[in-house]
Design a protein around this motif. Structure first.
Motif, PDB file in Angstrom:
ATOM      1  N   LEU A  11       0.854  -1.183   0.000  1.00 40.04           N
ATOM      2  CA  LEU A  11       0.000   0.000   0.000  1.00 40.04           C
ATOM      3  C   LEU A  11       0.893   1.238   0.000  1.00 40.04           C
ATOM      4  N   ALA A  12       0.659   2.121  -0.932  1.00 43.49           N
ATOM      5  CA  ALA A  12       1.481   3.323  -1.054  1.00 43.49           C
ATOM      6  C   ALA A  12       1.066   4.365  -0.021  1.00 43.49           C
ATOM      7  N   THR A  23      -5.282   4.965   6.998  1.00 42.02           N
ATOM      8  CA  THR A  23      -5.520   3.842   7.909  1.00 42.02           C
ATOM      9  C   THR A  23      -6.887   3.207   7.703  1.00 42.02           C
ATOM     10  N   ALA A  24      -7.886   3.976   7.321  1.00 45.98           N
ATOM     11  CA  ALA A  24      -9.213   3.401   7.071  1.00 45.98           C
ATOM     12  C   ALA A  24      -9.150   2.436   5.890  1.00 45.98           C
ATOM     13  N   SER A  25      -8.459   2.827   4.848  1.00 39.73           N
ATOM     14  CA  SER A  25      -8.296   1.956   3.685  1.00 39.73           C
ATOM     15  C   SER A  25      -7.495   0.707   4.057  1.00 39.73           C
ATOM     16  N   PHE A  26      -6.447   0.885   4.841  1.00 38.42           N
ATOM     17  CA  PHE A  26      -5.617  -0.233   5.282  1.00 38.42           C
ATOM     18  C   PHE A  26      -6.449  -1.214   6.100  1.00 38.42           C
ATOM     19  N   GLU A  27      -7.272  -0.708   7.011  1.00 34.61           N
ATOM     20  CA  GLU A  27      -8.137  -1.567   7.815  1.00 34.61           C
ATOM     21  C   GLU A  27      -9.141  -2.321   6.938  1.00 34.61           C
ATOM     22  N   ASN A  28      -9.673  -1.657   5.925  1.00 32.15           N
ATOM     23  CA  ASN A  28     -10.608  -2.323   5.020  1.00 32.15           C
ATOM     24  C   ASN A  28      -9.936  -3.488   4.296  1.00 32.15           C
ATOM     25  N   VAL A  29      -8.706  -3.278   3.841  1.00 27.76           N
ATOM     26  CA  VAL A  29      -7.964  -4.348   3.178  1.00 27.76           C
ATOM     27  C   VAL A  29      -7.711  -5.493   4.159  1.00 27.76           C
ATOM     28  N   LEU A  30      -7.250  -5.158   5.374  1.00 28.86           N
ATOM     29  CA  LEU A  30      -6.981  -6.183   6.383  1.00 28.86           C
ATOM     30  C   LEU A  30      -8.240  -6.977   6.719  1.00 28.86           C
ATOM     31  N   ASN A  31      -9.342  -6.290   6.933  1.00 35.46           N
ATOM     32  CA  ASN A  31     -10.592  -6.967   7.276  1.00 35.46           C
ATOM     33  C   ASN A  31     -11.103  -7.838   6.135  1.00 35.46           C
ATOM     34  N   GLY A  32     -10.979  -7.364   4.902  1.00 32.86           N
ATOM     35  CA  GLY A  32     -11.402  -8.160   3.753  1.00 32.86           C
ATOM     36  C   GLY A  32     -10.592  -9.441   3.625  1.00 32.86           C
ATOM     37  N   LEU A  33      -9.274  -9.321   3.766  1.00 36.45           N
ATOM     38  CA  LEU A  33      -8.433 -10.512   3.685  1.00 36.45           C
ATOM     39  C   LEU A  33      -8.697 -11.444   4.870  1.00 36.45           C
ATOM     40  N   GLY A  34      -8.948 -10.895   6.044  1.00 35.78           N
ATOM     41  CA  GLY A  34      -9.281 -11.711   7.209  1.00 35.78           C
ATOM     42  C   GLY A  34     -10.558 -12.510   6.988  1.00 35.78           C
TER      43      GLY A  34
END
Length: 67
Positions: A11-12, A23-34
């Protein structure tokens, strides 16, 4: 024996000189992969001049389904 598969994402950081992570975008990616069964193994940043964060790299793993 458990077999694993791995996924790496990058993530850039944004901002005039970099260093700002959405951080909101990062959390969305983390939650989706989880939700897809991926477990975060490691996360680290890469730097550009002056120590400013350029990218955040995250490594995930999940068990491979037995055949």
């Amino acid at each position: 024996m458990t077999r694993w598969e791995y996924k790496t994402i990058k993530l850039a950081a944004t901002g005039f000189l970099g260093g700002v992570l959405d951080t909101a975008s990062f959390e969305n990616v983390l939650n989706g992969l989880g939700r897809d069964g991926w477990e975060l193994v490691s996360a680290f940043d890469t730097n550009q001049s002056g120590g400013v964060t350029r990218d955040v790299v995250a490594v995930f793993k999940r068990p491979v389904a037995e055949r």
